[in-house]
Design a protein around this motif. Sequence first.
Motif, PDB file in Angstrom:
ATOM      1  N   PHE A 297     -54.926  69.536 -56.334  1.00 22.69           N
ATOM      2  CA  PHE A 297     -55.580  68.417 -57.012  1.00 22.69           C
ATOM      3  C   PHE A 297     -56.048  67.435 -55.940  1.00 22.69           C
ATOM      4  N   GLY A 298     -57.368  67.368 -55.736  1.00 19.28           N
ATOM      5  CA  GLY A 298     -57.903  66.479 -54.693  1.00 19.28           C
ATOM      6  C   GLY A 298     -57.297  66.838 -53.346  1.00 19.28           C
ATOM      7  N   PRO A 299     -56.739  65.847 -52.641  1.00 21.61           N
ATOM      8  CA  PRO A 299     -56.149  66.130 -51.321  1.00 21.61           C
ATOM      9  C   PRO A 299     -54.739  66.695 -51.402  1.00 21.61           C
TER      10      PRO A 299
ATOM     11  N   HIS B 179     -54.957  68.555 -66.127  1.00 19.51           N
ATOM     12  CA  HIS B 179     -54.894  69.414 -64.945  1.00 19.51           C
ATOM     13  C   HIS B 179     -53.586  70.214 -64.926  1.00 19.51           C
ATOM     14  N   VAL B 180     -52.474  69.534 -65.151  1.00 23.10           N
ATOM     15  CA  VAL B 180     -51.176  70.201 -65.012  1.00 23.10           C
ATOM     16  C   VAL B 180     -50.794  71.045 -66.232  1.00 23.10           C
ATOM     17  N   THR B 181     -51.547  70.919 -67.326  1.00 18.86           N
ATOM     18  CA  THR B 181     -51.231  71.719 -68.520  1.00 18.86           C
ATOM     19  C   THR B 181     -52.296  72.769 -68.816  1.00 18.86           C
ATOM     20  N   ASN B 182     -53.196  72.994 -67.883  1.00 14.89           N
ATOM     21  CA  ASN B 182     -54.256  73.986 -68.061  1.00 14.89           C
ATOM     22  C   ASN B 182     -53.999  75.185 -67.142  1.00 14.89           C
ATOM     23  N   PRO B 183     -53.632  76.350 -67.700  1.00 15.45           N
ATOM     24  CA  PRO B 183     -53.360  77.518 -66.850  1.00 15.45           C
ATOM     25  C   PRO B 183     -54.511  77.889 -65.923  1.00 15.45           C
ATOM     26  N   ALA B 184     -55.736  77.538 -66.306  1.00 15.58           N
ATOM     27  CA  ALA B 184     -56.888  77.878 -65.471  1.00 15.58           C
ATOM     28  C   ALA B 184     -56.907  77.111 -64.152  1.00 15.58           C
TER      29      ALA B 184
END
Length: 199
Positions: free
Chosen positions: A178-180, A152-157
């Motif tokens: 990310f979630g809440p 999640h944190v390494t995907n620019p999308a």
Amino acid sequence: MAASEQIERLKRALGDRSAPSSDFDLNPDVTLPPGRKLRPAGVLMAFQQGANGLELILTKRSSRLKHHPGQIAFPGGKQDEGDADVVAAALREADEEIGLKPDNVQVLGTLPTHETVTSFTVTPVLGLVRDTFEVKPEPGEVDEVFAVPFDHVTNPACFTVQSRRWQGRRRHYYTAPFGPYYIWGATARILRGLADRVS
């Protein structure tokens, strides 16, 4: 992706000599005052082994704090006189804020600095947690400690640009919800820099 490959991607990301970032990157109309004094600070981007690869440890700041209440942040803070450098400051603050001992962190290196609207020059310290540890949120400072998957944190999308009015003008900033958890501002900008390097 296996954790070993994720670690190698983090190490390669450290070799990218890109420019420093700031809270003003998306707001080119802002004129920064000349001669401004910036205070050094360090934050720890600590990745630990999770069920499906690496996870990044983040905190939710206490809603009772005067500055940035309730915001998502890395463990870290300003460099004190007793700190050898910003890396030592990040490790000390991580110990104080979440109970992560300095000797339980393998420091991989640092990323380019980030200037904040609160006049700090923040150095992101990239590290790996060696062993599992008992999370101890600092009372009055940290409401929650949680982890976000590497992917999640390494995907620019996963990042978007949003805006709101701040001090009478429209301010744009990165977000990576990310979630809440609404990850935004300096934390999201630093993570976006990492994502650009890893990808």
